[in-house]
Design a protein around this motif. Structure first.
Motif, mmCIF file in Angstrom:
data_model
loop_
_atom_site.group_PDB
_atom_site.id
_atom_site.type_symbol
_atom_site.label_atom_id
_atom_site.label_comp_id
_atom_site.label_asym_id
_atom_site.label_seq_id
_atom_site.Cartn_x
_atom_site.Cartn_y
_atom_site.Cartn_z
ATOM 1 N N ALA A 26 2.342 -0.017 4.075
ATOM 2 C CA ALA A 26 1.930 -1.277 4.684
ATOM 3 C C ALA A 26 2.080 -2.386 3.655
ATOM 4 O O ALA A 26 2.200 -2.125 2.458
ATOM 5 C CB ALA A 26 0.480 -1.176 5.159
ATOM 6 N N TRP A 27 2.071 -3.628 4.134
ATOM 7 C CA TRP A 27 2.224 -4.773 3.227
ATOM 8 C C TRP A 27 1.413 -5.964 3.725
ATOM 9 O O TRP A 27 1.033 -6.032 4.884
ATOM 10 C CB TRP A 27 3.695 -5.159 3.081
ATOM 11 C CG TRP A 27 4.272 -5.811 4.297
ATOM 12 C CD1 TRP A 27 4.740 -5.182 5.426
ATOM 13 C CD2 TRP A 27 4.428 -7.208 4.530
ATOM 14 N NE1 TRP A 27 5.175 -6.110 6.340
ATOM 15 C CE2 TRP A 27 4.995 -7.359 5.821
ATOM 16 C CE3 TRP A 27 4.136 -8.339 3.791
ATOM 17 C CZ2 TRP A 27 5.279 -8.601 6.362
ATOM 18 C CZ3 TRP A 27 4.422 -9.579 4.335
ATOM 19 C CH2 TRP A 27 4.990 -9.700 5.600
ATOM 20 N N GLN A 28 1.165 -6.883 2.794
ATOM 21 C CA GLN A 28 0.542 -8.180 3.081
ATOM 22 C C GLN A 28 1.270 -9.219 2.251
ATOM 23 O O GLN A 28 1.735 -8.921 1.151
ATOM 24 C CB GLN A 28 -0.922 -8.215 2.648
ATOM 25 C CG GLN A 28 -1.854 -7.380 3.439
ATOM 26 C CD GLN A 28 -3.296 -7.571 2.968
ATOM 27 O OE1 GLN A 28 -3.610 -8.499 2.233
ATOM 28 N NE2 GLN A 28 -4.166 -6.675 3.376
ATOM 29 N N PRO A 29 1.358 -10.459 2.729
ATOM 30 C CA PRO A 29 1.945 -11.493 1.880
ATOM 31 C C PRO A 29 1.017 -11.790 0.704
ATOM 32 O O PRO A 29 -0.195 -11.665 0.819
ATOM 33 C CB PRO A 29 2.062 -12.707 2.806
ATOM 34 C CG PRO A 29 1.150 -12.444 3.941
ATOM 35 C CD PRO A 29 0.961 -10.959 4.043
ATOM 36 N N TRP A 30 1.606 -12.143 -0.422
ATOM 37 C CA TRP A 30 0.824 -12.561 -1.581
ATOM 38 C C TRP A 30 0.254 -13.940 -1.246
ATOM 39 O O TRP A 30 0.977 -14.809 -0.764
ATOM 40 C CB TRP A 30 1.712 -12.624 -2.818
ATOM 41 C CG TRP A 30 0.953 -12.899 -4.067
ATOM 42 C CD1 TRP A 30 0.902 -14.085 -4.735
ATOM 43 C CD2 TRP A 30 0.127 -11.988 -4.796
ATOM 44 N NE1 TRP A 30 0.105 -13.963 -5.842
ATOM 45 C CE2 TRP A 30 -0.390 -12.683 -5.906
ATOM 46 C CE3 TRP A 30 -0.225 -10.656 -4.628
ATOM 47 C CZ2 TRP A 30 -1.234 -12.108 -6.832
ATOM 48 C CZ3 TRP A 30 -1.061 -10.068 -5.553
ATOM 49 C CH2 TRP A 30 -1.564 -10.783 -6.637
ATOM 50 N N PRO A 31 -1.036 -14.169 -1.484
ATOM 51 C CA PRO A 31 -1.617 -15.476 -1.123
ATOM 52 C C PRO A 31 -0.985 -16.613 -1.926
ATOM 53 O O PRO A 31 -0.583 -16.432 -3.058
ATOM 54 C CB PRO A 31 -3.095 -15.335 -1.476
ATOM 55 C CG PRO A 31 -3.285 -13.990 -2.054
ATOM 56 C CD PRO A 31 -1.988 -13.269 -2.087
ATOM 57 N N GLU A 32 -0.916 -17.778 -1.282
ATOM 58 C CA GLU A 32 -0.374 -18.935 -1.996
ATOM 59 C C GLU A 32 -1.513 -19.762 -2.583
ATOM 60 O O GLU A 32 -2.667 -19.614 -2.202
ATOM 61 C CB GLU A 32 0.506 -19.787 -1.084
ATOM 62 C CG GLU A 32 -0.091 -20.164 0.224
ATOM 63 C CD GLU A 32 0.871 -20.969 1.097
ATOM 64 O OE1 GLU A 32 0.383 -21.519 2.080
ATOM 65 O OE2 GLU A 32 2.066 -21.057 0.810
ATOM 66 N N ALA A 56 0.863 -1.184 0.000
ATOM 67 C CA ALA A 56 0.000 0.000 0.000
ATOM 68 C C ALA A 56 0.896 1.230 0.000
ATOM 69 O O ALA A 56 1.839 1.329 0.790
ATOM 70 C CB ALA A 56 -0.893 0.005 1.237
ATOM 71 N N SER A 57 0.611 2.156 -0.907
ATOM 72 C CA SER A 57 1.417 3.378 -0.998
ATOM 73 C C SER A 57 0.782 4.494 -0.180
ATOM 74 O O SER A 57 -0.376 4.404 0.238
ATOM 75 C CB SER A 57 1.548 3.818 -2.458
ATOM 76 O OG SER A 57 0.306 4.291 -2.918
ATOM 77 N N LYS A 58 1.537 5.577 -0.001
ATOM 78 C CA LYS A 58 1.024 6.718 0.765
ATOM 79 C C LYS A 58 -0.133 7.408 0.053
ATOM 80 O O LYS A 58 -0.931 8.084 0.674
ATOM 81 C CB LYS A 58 2.152 7.706 1.051
ATOM 82 C CG LYS A 58 2.724 8.351 -0.202
ATOM 83 C CD LYS A 58 3.873 9.268 0.124
ATOM 84 C CE LYS A 58 4.472 9.834 -1.147
ATOM 85 N NZ LYS A 58 5.674 10.586 -0.899
ATOM 86 N N CYS A 59 -0.256 7.222 -1.268
ATOM 87 C CA CYS A 59 -1.327 7.890 -2.020
ATOM 88 C C CYS A 59 -2.581 7.019 -2.139
ATOM 89 O O CYS A 59 -3.518 7.376 -2.835
ATOM 90 C CB CYS A 59 -0.832 8.326 -3.389
ATOM 91 S SG CYS A 59 -0.335 6.967 -4.447
ATOM 92 N N GLY A 60 -2.591 5.865 -1.479
ATOM 93 C CA GLY A 60 -3.789 5.042 -1.455
ATOM 94 C C GLY A 60 -3.847 3.943 -2.497
ATOM 95 O O GLY A 60 -4.835 3.229 -2.595
ATOM 96 N N LYS A 61 -2.775 3.765 -3.275
ATOM 97 C CA LYS A 61 -2.759 2.694 -4.278
ATOM 98 C C LYS A 61 -2.271 1.400 -3.633
ATOM 99 O O LYS A 61 -1.407 1.406 -2.769
ATOM 100 C CB LYS A 61 -1.848 3.072 -5.431
ATOM 101 C CG LYS A 61 -2.408 4.174 -6.294
ATOM 102 C CD LYS A 61 -1.585 4.340 -7.549
ATOM 103 C CE LYS A 61 -2.191 5.228 -8.566
ATOM 104 N NZ LYS A 61 -2.526 6.552 -8.239
ATOM 105 N N VAL A 62 -2.827 0.293 -4.099
ATOM 106 C CA VAL A 62 -2.432 -1.035 -3.633
ATOM 107 C C VAL A 62 -1.948 -1.802 -4.856
ATOM 108 O O VAL A 62 -2.618 -1.821 -5.886
ATOM 109 C CB VAL A 62 -3.623 -1.764 -2.962
ATOM 110 C CG1 VAL A 62 -3.262 -3.188 -2.610
ATOM 111 C CG2 VAL A 62 -4.085 -0.998 -1.729
ATOM 112 N N SER A 63 -0.763 -2.405 -4.761
ATOM 113 C CA SER A 63 -0.228 -3.109 -5.924
ATOM 114 C C SER A 63 0.560 -4.347 -5.504
ATOM 115 O O SER A 63 1.047 -4.441 -4.388
ATOM 116 C CB SER A 63 0.679 -2.179 -6.740
ATOM 117 O OG SER A 63 1.725 -1.674 -5.948
#
Length: 114
Positions: free
Chosen positions: A83-89, A54-61
């Motif tokens: 912020a971050w999340q693991p990529w699902p397996e 998640a970037s400071k401008c609200g984009k999630v990639s």
């Protein structure tokens, strides 16, 4: 509140981790190859771990760490994700992992009455 205007518990509940230093970056593995003369050669190769950032401008990639440039894909070297999340397996891989950790697998199956 943090830079995404989420209370800590709200971010955690949605699966976000705000400790970017803990984000999965990848690992170096040893690859065995046969060269043109038929000899086995060993080489080191970096394997990326994909994450959701998640970037400071609200984009999630979807992204990954670029070790040579010391930055995340989709981010400049001077910009850090918030912020971050693991990529699902793949689900079958997750089931295999649960089988390996049989006590957790058993607990989950009992919880679902399977």
């Amino acid at each position: 509140m943090n830079s995404l205007n989420l209370r800590k518990n709200e971010g955690i509940a949605m699966g976000w981790n705000f400790d970017i230093s803990a984000a999965h970056r990848g690992r170096t593995i040893t690859v065995l190859e046969t060269d043109k003369d038929g000899k086995l050669r060993e080489r080191q190769e970096f394997r990326h771990d994909h994450v959701i950032l998640a970037s400071k401008c609200g984009k999630v990639s979807r992204s990954y760490w670029i070790p040579d440039e010391q930055r995340w894909c989709m981010f400049s070297k001077n910009e850090q994700p918030k912020a971050w999340q693991p990529w699902p397996e793949w689900p079958e891989d997750a089931v295999a992992t649960l089988h390996a950790e049989s006590s957790e697998f058993t607990r989950l199956m009992e919880a679902q009455n399977v």
